[in-house]
Design an enzyme around this catalytic site. Sequence first.
Site, PDB file in Angstrom:
ATOM      1  N   THR A  21       0.845  -1.196   0.000  1.00  0.00           N
ATOM      2  CA  THR A  21       0.000   0.000   0.000  1.00  0.00           C
ATOM      3  C   THR A  21       0.879   1.244   0.000  1.00  0.00           C
ATOM      4  O   THR A  21       2.071   1.163  -0.295  1.00  0.00           O
ATOM      5  CB  THR A  21      -0.982  -0.034   1.192  1.00  0.00           C
ATOM      6  OG1 THR A  21      -1.946   1.006   1.046  1.00  0.00           O
ATOM      7  CG2 THR A  21      -0.266   0.134   2.522  1.00  0.00           C
ATOM      8  N   ASN A  22       0.319   2.413   0.283  1.00  0.00           N
ATOM      9  CA  ASN A  22       1.097   3.656   0.335  1.00  0.00           C
ATOM     10  C   ASN A  22       0.567   4.553   1.452  1.00  0.00           C
ATOM     11  O   ASN A  22      -0.378   4.186   2.144  1.00  0.00           O
ATOM     12  CB  ASN A  22       1.062   4.362  -1.035  1.00  0.00           C
ATOM     13  CG  ASN A  22      -0.352   4.681  -1.440  1.00  0.00           C
ATOM     14  OD1 ASN A  22      -1.049   5.451  -0.788  1.00  0.00           O
ATOM     15  ND2 ASN A  22      -0.821   4.067  -2.530  1.00  0.00           N
ATOM     16  N   ARG A  23       1.156   5.719   1.606  1.00  0.00           N
ATOM     17  CA  ARG A  23       0.863   6.577   2.763  1.00  0.00           C
ATOM     18  C   ARG A  23      -0.344   7.485   2.606  1.00  0.00           C
ATOM     19  O   ARG A  23      -0.564   8.377   3.420  1.00  0.00           O
ATOM     20  CB  ARG A  23       2.068   7.465   3.077  1.00  0.00           C
ATOM     21  CG  ARG A  23       3.251   6.713   3.604  1.00  0.00           C
ATOM     22  CD  ARG A  23       4.363   7.688   3.961  1.00  0.00           C
ATOM     23  NE  ARG A  23       5.557   6.998   4.366  1.00  0.00           N
ATOM     24  CZ  ARG A  23       5.745   6.491   5.588  1.00  0.00           C
ATOM     25  NH1 ARG A  23       4.821   6.628   6.514  1.00  0.00           N
ATOM     26  NH2 ARG A  23       6.870   5.861   5.870  1.00  0.00           N
TER      27      ARG A  23
END
Length: 210
Positions: A21-23
Site C-alpha cells: 500500500t502507500n501513505r
Amino acid sequence: MKFLITAGPTREPIDPVRYLTNRSSGRMGYALAGAARHDGHEVLLISGPTTLDVPPGVDFIPVETAQQMYEAVRDMLRGVDVAILCAAVADYRPVSCADQKIKKNADTLVLELERTPDILGSMRSEFGFTGKLIGFAAETQNIIEYGRDKLQRKQCDMIVANDVSQPGIGFDSRENAVVLIYPDHEEYLERDTKEHIAMQIIEHATILPS
Ligand code: C5P
C-alpha cells in the site's frame, strides 16, 4: 451536478495477511466529497481503506484493490458530470496472491509485480466518459511539465498537481498547496487546510469550460 470522486490508497494482497500500500490518508478526497456535497451536489465517493468518516449525505463504495476501484468507477459513471480521481492507486501489484501465509525460509524473497489498470487513463478511451475529468499528480520535481503532460495523455480538463517533496503538505498530512493545471494556464492555490483547498477545487470544477 453529479460528482464521482476516488480517494485513499489501494491495498494489493501478497498473501492472506499481507499487502502492498502507500501513505495516502484519503483526506484530500474525503474533503473534496464533503465540499461538493456542501455545495449541493450529488456525490459518490469510491475509496480505498482509510480511517476517515464518510461525509454526511455522500454515497459511498468501499474498495480495496486497484482492480476493484477500476471496476467500481467503470460501473458507476452513468450520469456523472464531474469525475475527480484523487486516489493514490498502487501502480504495481503482486502477480499472484499466495493462498497461504508466506513462511520465512530463505534469506531473501523476490516479489514479482505487474502493473495495475490505469483508471484515469481509461476514463476516455475505455469507459467513454464525456464529462469533466480531473486528475491528481503528485510529483517531486518538474511539477508543471509533468502535470501538463498527464493532462494531455489522459485527456483531462484539469490536473491538480502538488509537490510531495515539500514537508508538511500532500501525502498523509492535513494541509496541501497545489497548482491547478489547465490546457492553457496555471493557477496556484496557496498552502491551506485540505478542506479549504477542496472548496476551491470544487468551485473551479463546476465552472470548467466545455
Ligand atoms: O500517473 P500517476 O499515477 O501519477 O497519476 C495520478 C493520477 O492518476 C491520480 O489522479 C490518480 O488517482 C490516477 N490514477 C488512476 N489509476 C492508477 C494510477 C493513478 O486513476 N492506476
